[in-house]
Design a protein around this motif. Structure first.
Motif, PDB file in Angstrom:
ATOM      1  N   GLY A  56       0.773  -1.198  -0.111  1.00 40.08           N
ATOM      2  CA  GLY A  56      -0.017  -0.098  -0.027  1.00 40.08           C
ATOM      3  C   GLY A  56       0.831   1.285  -0.078  1.00 40.08           C
ATOM      4  O   GLY A  56       0.554   2.499  -0.707  1.00 40.08           O
ATOM      5  N   THR A  57       1.998   1.068   0.649  1.00 38.20           N
ATOM      6  CA  THR A  57       3.088   2.392   0.681  1.00 38.20           C
ATOM      7  C   THR A  57       3.275   2.628  -0.730  1.00 38.20           C
ATOM      8  O   THR A  57       3.531   3.632  -1.103  1.00 38.20           O
ATOM      9  CB  THR A  57       4.036   1.948   1.703  1.00 38.20           C
ATOM     10  OG1 THR A  57       3.483   1.624   2.999  1.00 38.20           O
ATOM     11  CG2 THR A  57       5.000   3.255   1.693  1.00 38.20           C
ATOM     12  N   ASP A 157      -6.250   7.643  -0.351  1.00 41.89           N
ATOM     13  CA  ASP A 157      -5.536   6.692   0.241  1.00 41.89           C
ATOM     14  C   ASP A 157      -6.874   5.777   0.674  1.00 41.89           C
ATOM     15  O   ASP A 157      -7.539   6.092   1.713  1.00 41.89           O
ATOM     16  CB  ASP A 157      -5.004   7.402   1.739  1.00 41.89           C
ATOM     17  CG  ASP A 157      -4.193   5.938   2.404  1.00 41.89           C
ATOM     18  OD1 ASP A 157      -4.501   4.672   2.002  1.00 41.89           O
ATOM     19  OD2 ASP A 157      -3.194   6.358   3.180  1.00 41.89           O
ATOM     20  N   ALA A 159      -6.395   2.421   1.597  1.00 41.24           N
ATOM     21  CA  ALA A 159      -5.907   1.179   2.067  1.00 41.24           C
ATOM     22  C   ALA A 159      -6.738   0.444   2.978  1.00 41.24           C
ATOM     23  O   ALA A 159      -6.684  -0.861   3.018  1.00 41.24           O
ATOM     24  CB  ALA A 159      -4.565   1.593   2.660  1.00 41.24           C
ATOM     25  N   GLN A 160      -7.631   1.287   3.572  1.00 43.63           N
ATOM     26  CA  GLN A 160      -8.688   0.792   4.610  1.00 43.63           C
ATOM     27  C   GLN A 160     -10.024   0.467   4.059  1.00 43.63           C
ATOM     28  O   GLN A 160     -10.820   0.070   4.815  1.00 43.63           O
ATOM     29  CB  GLN A 160      -8.588   1.380   5.929  1.00 43.63           C
ATOM     30  CG  GLN A 160      -7.253   1.644   6.497  1.00 43.63           C
ATOM     31  CD  GLN A 160      -7.351   2.194   7.929  1.00 43.63           C
ATOM     32  OE1 GLN A 160      -8.272   2.638   8.339  1.00 43.63           O
ATOM     33  NE2 GLN A 160      -6.352   2.341   8.633  1.00 43.63           N
ATOM     34  N   SER A 181      -4.175  -0.863   0.062  1.00 46.24           N
ATOM     35  CA  SER A 181      -3.116  -1.788   0.558  1.00 46.24           C
ATOM     36  C   SER A 181      -3.833  -3.274   0.880  1.00 46.24           C
ATOM     37  O   SER A 181      -4.942  -3.270   1.249  1.00 46.24           O
ATOM     38  CB  SER A 181      -2.941  -1.322   1.970  1.00 46.24           C
ATOM     39  OG  SER A 181      -2.300  -2.363   2.945  1.00 46.24           O
ATOM     40  N   LYS A 186      -5.954  -5.930   6.761  1.00 43.02           N
ATOM     41  CA  LYS A 186      -6.812  -5.179   5.883  1.00 43.02           C
ATOM     42  C   LYS A 186      -7.989  -6.004   5.473  1.00 43.02           C
ATOM     43  O   LYS A 186      -8.004  -7.042   5.454  1.00 43.02           O
ATOM     44  CB  LYS A 186      -6.112  -4.340   4.699  1.00 43.02           C
ATOM     45  CG  LYS A 186      -4.862  -3.436   4.922  1.00 43.02           C
ATOM     46  CD  LYS A 186      -5.222  -2.335   5.504  1.00 43.02           C
ATOM     47  CE  LYS A 186      -4.147  -1.713   6.359  1.00 43.02           C
ATOM     48  NZ  LYS A 186      -3.046  -0.995   5.682  1.00 43.02           N
TER      49      LYS A 186
END
Ligand SMILES: *Cc1c(COP(=O)(O)O)cnc(C)c1O
Length: 377
Positions: A56-57, A157, A159-160, A181, A186
């Motif tokens: 994800g980063t 973002d 990611a979640q 991510s 997750k």
């Protein structure tokens, strides 16, 4: 807090079969398996393009680099998120500018962003990077308006937030470009590190493809300084299997969240305020959003003592996040101080994430709620 084995056991055969197929084809980096995952991910999310990558980063870095947000371009984001939301901006060569959160959702506040845009740093800002924190989209009605009116790029973002929606559009298709991510905790999880970039833009897709392979369009001819951020075939195989189940899992998370709500209301612990006084403040689903409950985060004044009490009873809980990003040692250079973002700082003292995952049982939730009731009485 999270029991991943409950998800694995019923899928064991299917997952092992998919991993076996990767071994059979010996396509370990990108390849046929990752291609297939990318196509089904794009259609699942309703976006034109999905590109697998190594975390994800890296997805955040790729999104920012593809959008040309390096060389000092300022990007506004939240101080209340995982570190990568800010560090990826700096890694891409940009400047991170922060704005406070909305205390009801913990998401970046459009009003606070607007104040930053009208302030002394406003002129340098080229993009906004809202985080869909805990599985609920940031206020995209307002961010879309700000983006349009001020000519700013919007980076998600996400990611979640696999499967979450704002006004009927899924996360990943709201902004110009988005990052997911698949870290094992997750909602949509790989068996290791993995991530994904999504976009509706042909041009950004082509740039992400180039940047994730050392800036190559043609093998061994490097047009830009990219990096190695490729997804591996095993992760693509795992993720393709899990895509068949993710909607059901997210649905189950919503059921778990609804049950917590009901149990807390029955117990008389829930307070109908923004901030807690003697009881707890429950997380809030905004009308028009579709929350996928990556985390179920309550607010309470005696947070640390409650967490210790729960631990004594073998009940997991977690603090997302104990120290806002502007107060992190590594981010001192941003120039903020304690007091810069009072809502984020207050949240950091009050938030507690309770166990939530699709397979969590009602009796387990009752144990959590009655333990909290015992503590508060
Ligand atoms: C998990 C997460 C990331 C980073 O993802 P990795 O796959 O761990 O690199 C970025 N932003 C947020 C909000 C996250 O929760």
């Amino acid at each position: 807090m999270l029991d991943l084995k409950r998800q694995y056991e019923p899928l064991q055969k299917e997952l092992l079969g998919a991993l076996g197929h990767v071994l059979q084809t010996q396509q370990f980096i990108l390849g046929e398996q990752v291609n297939r995952f990318e196509l089904s991910a794009a259609s699942h999310l309703g976006v034109a393009h999905a590109l697998g990558c190594s975390s994800g980063t890296d997805a955040l870095w790729l999104a920012l680099a593809a959008a040309g947000l390096g060389q000092g371009a300022a990007v506004v984001t939240t101080p209340f998120s995982f570190f990568a939301s800010v560090s990826s901006i700096l890694r891409a060569g940009g400047t991170a500018v922060l704005a406070d959160i909305d205390p009801a959702t913990f998401n970046l506040s459009p009003k606070a962003v607007e104040e930053v845009l009208d302030g002394s740093q406003g002129k340098q800002v080229r993009a906004i990077l809202p985080v869909h924190l805990f599985g609920q989209c940031a206020d995209w009605t307002e961010f879309a308006r700000l983006g349009r009116q001020r000519g700013l790029k919007l980076i998600e973002d996400a990611a979640q937030a696999w499967g979450s929606e704002w006004g009927g559009t899924k996360a990943g298709g709201l902004g110009d470009i988005a990052a997911f991510s698949f870290y094992p905790t997750k909602n949509m999880s790989a068996a290791g590190d993995a991530g994904m970039v999504t976009t509706n833009s042909e041009e950004l897709t082509e740039r992400v493809r180039m940047l994730r392979q050392h800036g190559m369009r043609r093998r061994y001819y490097h047009d830009e300084l990219g990096w190695n951020t490729r997804m591996d075939g095993f992760q693509g195989a795992i993720l393709e299997v899990k895509m068949r189940y993710i909607d059901g899992w997210n649905h189950a998370r919503r059921t778990v969240a609804r049950r917590y709500h009901a149990l807390f209301h029955e117990s008389g612990l829930a307070e109908a305020n923004l901030y807690p006084s003697h009881g707890i403040v429950l997380p809030h689903e905004v009308a028009g959003s579709h929350h996928v409950w990556h985390q179920y985060v309550i607010r309470t004044r005696k947070r640390d003592a409650l967490r210790d009490f729960l631990a004594m009873r073998q009940i997991g809980s977690e603090i997302y996040y104990p120290l806002p990003l502007h107060m992190q040692e590594a981010l001192k250079r941003l120039g903020y101080i304690e007091g810069s973002f009072p809502e984020a700082e207050r949240a950091a003292h009050e938030v507690l994430a309770l166990p939530i995952f699709p397979e969590l049982r009602e009796d387990e939730q009752k144990t959590v709620v009655s333990a909290i009731a015992d503590f508060l009485s």
